[in-house]
Every structure is written in structure tokens, then in C-alpha cells.
Design an enzyme around this catalytic site. Sequence first.
Site: not given
Ligand code: APR
Length: 269
Positions: A91, A122, A140, A208
Site C-alpha cells: 500500500r 481518516q 488514523h 468520501g
Molecule cells: N468521491 C467521493 N466519495 C467517494 C468517491 C469519490 N470519487 N469514490 C467512493 N466514494 C465513497 C464511497 O461511496 C464510500 O461511501 O467513499 C466512501 C469510502 O468508504 P470506505 O471505503 O468505508 O472508507 P472510509 O469511510 O474512509 O473508512 C473509514 O475504515 O477501514 C477503515 O481505517 C480505515 O480510515 C478507514 C475507515
Amino acid sequence: MPGEMGLIVVVGSFKRRNNPSMTIPAELLQRLAAAKSVTVLTGAGVSAESGVPTFRDAQTGLWAEFSPEELATPRAFQRNPRLVWEWYDWRRKLVAGAKPNAAHLALAEMQNLFLRFHLITQNVDGLHQRARSRNVIEIHGNITRTKCSEEGTIVSAWKDAGDVPPKCPACGGLLRPDVVWFEEPMPEPEMRQAMTASTRCDFFFSIGTSTVVYPAAALHSEALRSGATVVEINPQPTPFTGQAHFALAGAAGVVLPELMKALKAFRAS
Ligand code: APR
């Protein structure tokens, strides 16, 4: 709450509030133009357009391919430190090859448009900082930093004796990425800053993030409770969508530059 509870996941149901076009609502612009204090919380979606996979997007998300239990918990590291180190190394290389996208650049510009501006992330990829965002609150951690798993100290250089993971030059303990794993306490200073920034702002953006990982996902409700206008930017609905004052359904790299353009035009009018 910060520091006591580790990272936990909650999945709920939600009402969709679709915003078909990318025009920014006039009422949102009016409120934003008058705002003194703006706080932004970002998640993996902000880096998606830089080619950094999110976690929970179907098929493309990291957790669709890898299991967090095997790779992102203290027990996983104890069980198989080599597997965890190599995954984070993969990563780290991916992130090193990525560039900030239009969403990161728009947020770096936004920080100069308000009296007070806080950016909580995050994300562990450091792309906000590479886009020249200042004082980013990393709740994080950051994958480009390494720390000793015994002493918790940041280690920036070590002898490559072929060990995987490498050993701490001070105590010989295993090195690990400086990120917060599931079941681990949150970094207290950063969580305190994040909580203060979320409860003392006129405007709170959730960009996001799937809003299912706590305690980060509690910041939205704190902002709502303290009377802030709350805006969600996400192409998909989240458990929080129905509570936001405005939900802009689109990619951050498209919506944020539009928002910046509209805000500047509104202020100039
Ligand atoms: N622009 C905006 N949002 C987007 C885009 C984009 N181009 N592409 C995807 N998304 C959205 C998705 O619809 C989803 O709701 O971003 C979100 C990503 O969600 P996750 O993958 O769950 O990521 P996140 O919310 O940051 O996760 C939180 O979980 O796994 C742990 O520590 C890790 O920091 C992370 C935490």
C-alpha cells in the site's frame, strides 16, 4: 469517548436524498459564503480518483479482497507480522505512486477562504499534505511513517538486515506502520482536536466517507448537535445522508472544484 473505544463498524439503513445535478444549491452557497469556521472530515473516497482503493466500495474496496481481521488488527500482526508488513509495504508503494487529485487541491484552496478552517482525515496516505493542506488532523495515523511496535516511538531509519518486518534499532522490537488498527485506541491529541473542530464550526463537510467507522463517524452528529450546517459529498448514500442538510451525490474531484467556483462567484456577486 476518544482513546477508550477502538475502531468499530456499525451498518444501518438510510433514506436516499438524491441531488441529480451538480449545481450547488443557492441556500448552501449563501450559508457557506457567510461562514467563519469550516471543518472538513475526509475518508478514502477523496483519494479514489488518485487511484488509491477505498475500503468498502463493492469489488474495488480493499476489504472486498483482503480481510481486515488478517491484516489490520494487533492480533493479526502478532500472528503473522511478515504478512501485515508486506501488505502495508504494497500500500505504501501504491500511495507513493499516487498524486493528489482535484478534490485534494480544492480543499487546499478552501483553507485560505475562511477565518478558521480544520481538515480532519481518516486517510493514512498523506495526499492532503502533498496537495499543500496545512495542519491536517490525521486521526488514523499515516502509512508513510513507521514506529516501533514495542516502544511506540517513530522510527525513520533502520539497518536493512533482511528481517521482515525490520527491527527497531533501539530495542530490537518489530517495526510497524504508524496507523491505527481496528481494536486500537485512537490518538488522543488528534481526536481531541477533531472533536473541538467539529463542535465549534459553522459548517461541517463529510467527504468520501461511508460513515460506518467509529469514533470518526460520531463527528457528524457532534457537528449537527452544535448547530453547524452539515454537507455530505459522496456518489453513494451513507447511513448519515438523511441527516445532512445538503447531500451532493457526486465524486469529490468533480463536486469540490464546482463548489469552489460557485462560492467564489457568489462572493464576487
Ligand atoms: N468521491 C467521493 N466519495 C467517494 C468517491 C469519490 N470519487 N469514490 C467512493 N466514494 C465513497 C464511497 O461511496 C464510500 O461511501 O467513499 C466512501 C469510502 O468508504 P470506505 O471505503 O468505508 O472508507 P472510509 O469511510 O474512509 O473508512 C473509514 O475504515 O477501514 C477503515 O481505517 C480505515 O480510515 C478507514 C475507515
